[in-house]
Design a protein around this motif. Structure first.
Motif, PDB file in Angstrom:
ATOM      1  N   UNK A 132     -68.898  -9.403   5.831  1.00 59.53           N
ATOM      2  CA  UNK A 132     -69.477  -8.971   7.101  1.00 59.53           C
ATOM      3  C   UNK A 132     -70.670  -9.847   7.475  1.00 59.53           C
ATOM      4  N   UNK A 133     -70.884 -10.076   8.767  1.00 62.96           N
ATOM      5  CA  UNK A 133     -72.088 -10.802   9.207  1.00 62.96           C
ATOM      6  C   UNK A 133     -73.298  -9.876   9.131  1.00 62.96           C
ATOM      7  N   UNK A 134     -74.012  -9.895   8.015  1.00 67.71           N
ATOM      8  CA  UNK A 134     -75.156  -9.004   7.817  1.00 67.71           C
ATOM      9  C   UNK A 134     -76.438  -9.787   8.041  1.00 67.71           C
ATOM     10  N   UNK A 135     -77.192  -9.389   9.037  1.00 64.98           N
ATOM     11  CA  UNK A 135     -78.404 -10.103   9.405  1.00 64.98           C
ATOM     12  C   UNK A 135     -79.606  -9.167   9.371  1.00 64.98           C
ATOM     13  N   UNK A 136     -80.789  -9.773   9.350  1.00 66.08           N
ATOM     14  CA  UNK A 136     -82.011  -8.993   9.324  1.00 66.08           C
ATOM     15  C   UNK A 136     -82.529  -8.794   7.913  1.00 66.08           C
ATOM     16  N   UNK A 137     -83.489  -7.910   7.765  1.00 68.57           N
ATOM     17  CA  UNK A 137     -84.102  -7.633   6.469  1.00 68.57           C
ATOM     18  C   UNK A 137     -83.635  -6.282   5.949  1.00 68.57           C
ATOM     19  N   UNK A 138     -83.409  -6.219   4.653  1.00 68.63           N
ATOM     20  CA  UNK A 138     -83.026  -4.959   4.037  1.00 68.63           C
ATOM     21  C   UNK A 138     -84.168  -3.949   4.154  1.00 68.63           C
ATOM     22  N   UNK A 139     -83.789  -2.688   4.353  1.00 75.13           N
ATOM     23  CA  UNK A 139     -84.771  -1.600   4.365  1.00 75.13           C
ATOM     24  C   UNK A 139     -84.763  -0.848   3.031  1.00 75.13           C
ATOM     25  N   UNK A 140     -84.099  -1.416   2.052  1.00 74.26           N
ATOM     26  CA  UNK A 140     -84.018  -0.765   0.745  1.00 74.26           C
ATOM     27  C   UNK A 140     -85.215  -1.177  -0.095  1.00 74.26           C
ATOM     28  N   UNK A 141     -86.362  -0.606   0.199  1.00 73.37           N
ATOM     29  CA  UNK A 141     -87.619  -0.998  -0.427  1.00 73.37           C
ATOM     30  C   UNK A 141     -87.769  -0.451  -1.840  1.00 73.37           C
ATOM     31  N   UNK A 142     -86.778   0.267  -2.326  1.00 73.45           N
ATOM     32  CA  UNK A 142     -86.856   0.814  -3.677  1.00 73.45           C
ATOM     33  C   UNK A 142     -86.415  -0.188  -4.738  1.00 73.45           C
ATOM     34  N   UNK A 143     -85.809  -1.286  -4.327  1.00 69.69           N
ATOM     35  CA  UNK A 143     -85.354  -2.305  -5.265  1.00 69.69           C
ATOM     36  C   UNK A 143     -85.943  -3.656  -4.874  1.00 69.69           C
ATOM     37  N   UNK A 144     -86.656  -4.267  -5.795  1.00 72.98           N
ATOM     38  CA  UNK A 144     -87.343  -5.522  -5.492  1.00 72.98           C
ATOM     39  C   UNK A 144     -86.375  -6.660  -5.190  1.00 72.98           C
ATOM     40  N   UNK A 145     -85.141  -6.602  -5.721  1.00 76.69           N
ATOM     41  CA  UNK A 145     -84.221  -7.712  -5.553  1.00 76.69           C
ATOM     42  C   UNK A 145     -83.536  -7.722  -4.188  1.00 76.69           C
ATOM     43  N   UNK A 146     -83.806  -6.705  -3.354  1.00 74.13           N
ATOM     44  CA  UNK A 146     -83.147  -6.644  -2.067  1.00 74.13           C
ATOM     45  C   UNK A 146     -83.860  -7.564  -1.070  1.00 74.13           C
ATOM     46  N   UNK A 147     -83.628  -8.863  -1.232  1.00 72.90           N
ATOM     47  CA  UNK A 147     -84.196  -9.834  -0.310  1.00 72.90           C
ATOM     48  C   UNK A 147     -83.248 -11.017  -0.212  1.00 72.90           C
ATOM     49  N   UNK A 148     -83.608 -12.000   0.560  1.00 75.89           N
ATOM     50  CA  UNK A 148     -82.772 -13.182   0.674  1.00 75.89           C
ATOM     51  C   UNK A 148     -81.369 -12.891   1.163  1.00 75.89           C
ATOM     52  N   UNK A 149     -81.224 -11.959   2.125  1.00 77.79           N
ATOM     53  CA  UNK A 149     -79.902 -11.663   2.654  1.00 77.79           C
ATOM     54  C   UNK A 149     -79.106 -10.667   1.840  1.00 77.79           C
ATOM     55  N   UNK A 150     -79.725 -10.057   0.833  1.00 80.44           N
ATOM     56  CA  UNK A 150     -79.023  -9.060   0.023  1.00 80.44           C
ATOM     57  C   UNK A 150     -79.343  -7.665   0.540  1.00 80.44           C
ATOM     58  N   UNK A 151     -78.314  -6.828   0.564  1.00 81.30           N
ATOM     59  CA  UNK A 151     -78.462  -5.491   1.101  1.00 81.30           C
ATOM     60  C   UNK A 151     -77.902  -4.464   0.132  1.00 81.30           C
ATOM     61  N   UNK A 152     -78.359  -3.230   0.290  1.00 84.96           N
ATOM     62  CA  UNK A 152     -77.890  -2.141  -0.559  1.00 84.96           C
ATOM     63  C   UNK A 152     -76.462  -1.754  -0.177  1.00 84.96           C
ATOM     64  N   UNK A 153     -75.850  -0.941  -1.033  1.00 86.32           N
ATOM     65  CA  UNK A 153     -74.478  -0.501  -0.794  1.00 86.32           C
ATOM     66  C   UNK A 153     -74.353   0.247   0.521  1.00 86.32           C
ATOM     67  N   UNK A 154     -75.281   1.158   0.799  1.00 85.91           N
ATOM     68  CA  UNK A 154     -75.182   1.941   2.029  1.00 85.91           C
ATOM     69  C   UNK A 154     -75.450   1.078   3.255  1.00 85.91           C
ATOM     70  N   UNK A 155     -76.294   0.064   3.139  1.00 86.80           N
ATOM     71  CA  UNK A 155     -76.512  -0.832   4.274  1.00 86.80           C
ATOM     72  C   UNK A 155     -75.260  -1.632   4.582  1.00 86.80           C
ATOM     73  N   UNK A 156     -74.539  -2.060   3.535  1.00 91.60           N
ATOM     74  CA  UNK A 156     -73.270  -2.756   3.754  1.00 91.60           C
ATOM     75  C   UNK A 156     -72.292  -1.857   4.491  1.00 91.60           C
ATOM     76  N   UNK A 157     -72.258  -0.586   4.120  1.00 93.46           N
ATOM     77  CA  UNK A 157     -71.379   0.362   4.811  1.00 93.46           C
ATOM     78  C   UNK A 157     -71.778   0.499   6.270  1.00 93.46           C
TER      79      UNK A 157
END
Length: 227
Positions: A132-157
């Motif tokens: 999927x074309x996923x753009x923007x910043x992750x809002x999953x602030x509970x995990x430090x690794x959620x950066x650089x275009x990486x998103x949580x499972x629910x954000x992917x959904x």
């Protein structure tokens, strides 16, 4: 030498948060025309921050399968008869031009980035790998690794739901996801970070009344206190 045993933190059996920050009262069941399955790494099942567990709570029709490297699942265990399986993965191909949501099944790989990579090698042949074309910043602030275009499972959904025109369902999930993150930050005592998160969150207005009650709530005498 005196032995000191730390008292375990009391947690809600459903959302896994301390009772002071339990958010179960705000939960609403969500119905989705897609058949959604989660392939959840065994370590993720007991993590309070898990957004895969959040998906299962919000969408009761979701099927959740536990993944263990030493006990691999078979396609017959996961793939629903009569449906085309989409496996969400960054190395997949774009969404097909034509599809029927009623005959589509989506498999979400639920774990850390490295765990999801290991799981994908097992299930890649079960269906269509979809990216999927996923753009923007992750809002999953509970995990430090959620950066650089990486998103949580629910954000992917949510990206997927928006891509197939299910915007209202995506928005309903987003409200619960942002509340999940905010309460998780507060339960960790990260008050400043939680305030910053809330300032840019849709729940600041959409769930304003609930937040008033959440902030007013006090723990019972026998609950562990949390900031």
């Amino acid at each position: 030498m005196r032995s000191v045993v730390r008292r375990p933190t009391a947690r809600c059996p459903v959302c896994l948060l301390p009772p002071r920050w339990c958010i179960c009262e705000a939960r609403r069941d969500i119905v989705c025309p897609l058949q959604i399955d989660l392939l959840t790494h065994q370590r993720e099942l007991t993590r309070p921050s898990s957004t895969g567990n959040l998906i299962k709570r919000l969408l009761p029709a979701t099927r959740q399968h536990s993944w263990r490297q030493d006990q691999p699942l078979t396609a017959a265990t996961v793939v629903a008869p009569g449906r085309e399986l989409w496996v969400l993965h960054p190395s997949g191909k774009p969404l097909p031009a034509n599809y029927d949501l009623a005959s589509t099944q989506v498999l979400l790989l639920d774990g850390s980035w490295s765990e999801a990579t290991a799981m994908s090698s097992q299930v890649a042949q079960w269906g269509r790998l979809v990216s999927l074309p996923m753009q923007g910043d992750s809002r999953f602030w509970l995990r430090a690794q959620q950066d650089g275009g990486r998103f949580s499972t629910v954000e992917a959904l949510m990206f997927l739901l928006n891509a197939v025109g299910l915007d209202e369902i995506s928005q309903a999930i987003r409200l619960q996801f942002e509340l999940h993150v905010y309460a998780g930050l507060r339960s960790r005592g990260r008050t400043d970070l939680a305030g910053e998160f809330l300032a840019g969150s849709v729940i600041n207005t959409a769930l304003a009344d609930y937040l008033v009650e959440l902030h007013r709530r006090r723990p019972k005498a026998d609950d562990n206190k949390s900031t």
